[in-house]
Design a protein around this motif. Structure first.
Motif, PDB file in Angstrom:
ATOM      1  N   GLY A 259      35.563  39.493  41.329  1.00 32.16           N
ATOM      2  CA  GLY A 259      35.764  38.299  42.119  1.00 32.16           C
ATOM      3  C   GLY A 259      36.562  37.273  41.321  1.00 32.16           C
ATOM      4  N   VAL A 260      36.926  36.187  41.974  1.00 29.79           N
ATOM      5  CA  VAL A 260      37.707  35.138  41.311  1.00 29.79           C
ATOM      6  C   VAL A 260      36.908  34.524  40.168  1.00 29.79           C
ATOM      7  CG1 VAL A 260      38.908  32.947  41.654  1.00 29.79           C
ATOM      8  CG2 VAL A 260      38.893  34.673  43.474  1.00 29.79           C
ATOM      9  N   ASN A 261      37.549  34.390  39.008  1.00 27.60           N
ATOM     10  CA  ASN A 261      36.964  33.772  37.807  1.00 27.60           C
ATOM     11  C   ASN A 261      35.746  34.523  37.257  1.00 27.60           C
ATOM     12  OD1 ASN A 261      38.852  31.631  37.956  1.00 27.60           O
ATOM     13  ND2 ASN A 261      37.539  30.529  39.402  1.00 27.60           N
ATOM     14  N   GLU A 262      35.614  35.811  37.562  1.00 29.51           N
ATOM     15  CA  GLU A 262      34.507  36.589  37.024  1.00 29.51           C
ATOM     16  C   GLU A 262      34.914  37.275  35.730  1.00 29.51           C
ATOM     17  OE1 GLU A 262      31.929  37.607  41.069  1.00 29.51           O
ATOM     18  OE2 GLU A 262      33.101  39.192  40.107  1.00 29.51           O
ATOM     19  N   ASP A 263      33.965  37.418  34.821  1.00 30.07           N
ATOM     20  CA  ASP A 263      34.234  38.013  33.515  1.00 30.07           C
ATOM     21  C   ASP A 263      34.620  39.478  33.630  1.00 30.07           C
ATOM     22  OD1 ASP A 263      33.684  35.727  32.032  1.00 30.07           O
ATOM     23  OD2 ASP A 263      31.544  36.177  31.878  1.00 30.07           O
ATOM     24  N   THR A 264      35.431  39.919  32.670  1.00 24.94           N
ATOM     25  CA  THR A 264      35.713  41.347  32.503  1.00 24.94           C
ATOM     26  C   THR A 264      35.081  41.787  31.187  1.00 24.94           C
ATOM     27  OG1 THR A 264      37.829  40.849  31.419  1.00 24.94           O
ATOM     28  CG2 THR A 264      37.873  41.249  33.802  1.00 24.94           C
TER      29      THR A 264
END
Length: 323
Positions: A259-264
């Motif tokens: 999702g938007v701005n979610e960590d990888t």
């Protein structure tokens, strides 16, 4: 007393039947578990299991709760069959001296079963998670797009709705993964799956065997129907909650879309560190009650089918048509 001689075909059939029945019953709860585990702080779409299921039905329809079920229904038969048959095989091998299995040997048998099952579990979970989480990501992007349009138009209502993104299929995902990453693409998160499934089996199988033994009348070879079911439910719930932190990490690692701005994440330790730093220790228990609600009936049903010997009866009819 040593465990009785096993019939491998019967155990495989019993495991498959149990898996098909169990998955059909509890799959919507499993979908909620995946979506709750994948959402990160600041991008929360759902507040609880019930909220997730209600929003899923509203945005994707009733059958939206069963996205990814086809993968599970296809692969759950070999997965559950391998797990149950492997545990039975290892218990039989470890009890050849005629003595009752010690707790250590029961745990070793469970460890062997958990290790064997990841051959099927890892690609099954890999495909299932993409299909289950696609709705969450699409809904999040739709909300953000609507907010962006409102901002651009100075608070006016958006003029139109963006066309929905195409929904991936299991076949398409498999083809894309094999083309881009080879067979290894289907086994992403293998280490995390082992760290979840081996401890799960180490806890589950000895706990089930001992709970089931407690309810077995001295004069009977098998425990009553309800004892096997309750023992499977209790042991499954306890084991599921115990390994939930590993399940959260595994789910995050196997999710290809963010999702938007979610960590990888680059690996198991990196994922665990970022979850702890950004979301706190409680994040490792996300979806724990959903997982317990999934596993309890799933393994309760499995053990009832397994101990009733449905496959043995079917095989007996095939071998003796006159019966």
């Amino acid at each position: 007393m040593a465990d009785k001689q096993i019939s491998l075909p019967a155990k495989l059939i019993n495991g498959g039947i149990a898996g098909l029945i169990g998955v059909t019953c509890v799959f919507p709860i499993d979908l909620a578990k995946t979506r709750l585990q994948n959402q990160q702080n600041g991008q929360r779409m759902y507040t609880s299991m019930s909220d997730c299921l209600i929003k899923t039905i509203r945005s994707e329809g009733y059958f939206g709760m069963y996205r990814g079920a086809a993968v599970n229904l296809t692969l759950v038969t070999p997965e559950k069959a391998i797990k149950l048959a492997a545990n039975d095989f290892f218990r039989h091998q470890l009890s050849k001296d005629g003595q009752k299995l010690t707790l250590l040997k029961e745990m070793l048998a469970g460890c062997g079963a958990g290790t064997c099952q990841v051959i099927v579990t890892t690609p099954m979970e890999m495909l299932k998670i993409q299909l289950q989480d696609a709705g969450r990501i699409a809904a999040q992007r739709k909300i953000l797009a609507a907010q962006g349009q409102l901002s651009a138009q100075g608070g006016a209502q958006p003029s139109g709705e963006a066309p929905p993104a195409p929904r991936p299929t299991a076949t398409q995902l498999t083809r894309d993964l094999l083309r881009s990453r080879g067979v290894a693409g289907l086994y992403k998160g293998l280490g995390a799956t082992l760290l979840r499934d081996v401890p799960f089996s180490v806890v589950y199988f000895p706990l089930f065997a001992n709970l089931n033994q407690l309810g077995r009348p001295a004069s009977e070879e098998k425990s009553p129907f309800y004892v096997s079911f309750l023992a499977g439910c209790v042991a499954g719930s306890a084991a599921a909650v115990a390994v939930n932190p590993c399940d959260v990490v595994k789910t995050r690692l196997q999710s290809l879309q963010r999702g938007v701005n979610e960590d990888t994440y680059s690996g198991f330790l990196d994922c665990a560190r970022k979850i702890l730093r950004h979301e706190g220790p409680s994040a490792f228990l996300k979806g724990a009650y959903c997982r317990a609600l999934v596993i309890a009936p799933l393994f309760g049903i499995a053990q009832v089918v397994y101990f009733l010997g449905i496959a043995e009866s079917l095989l007996g009819l095939l071998q003796d048509p006159q019966a």
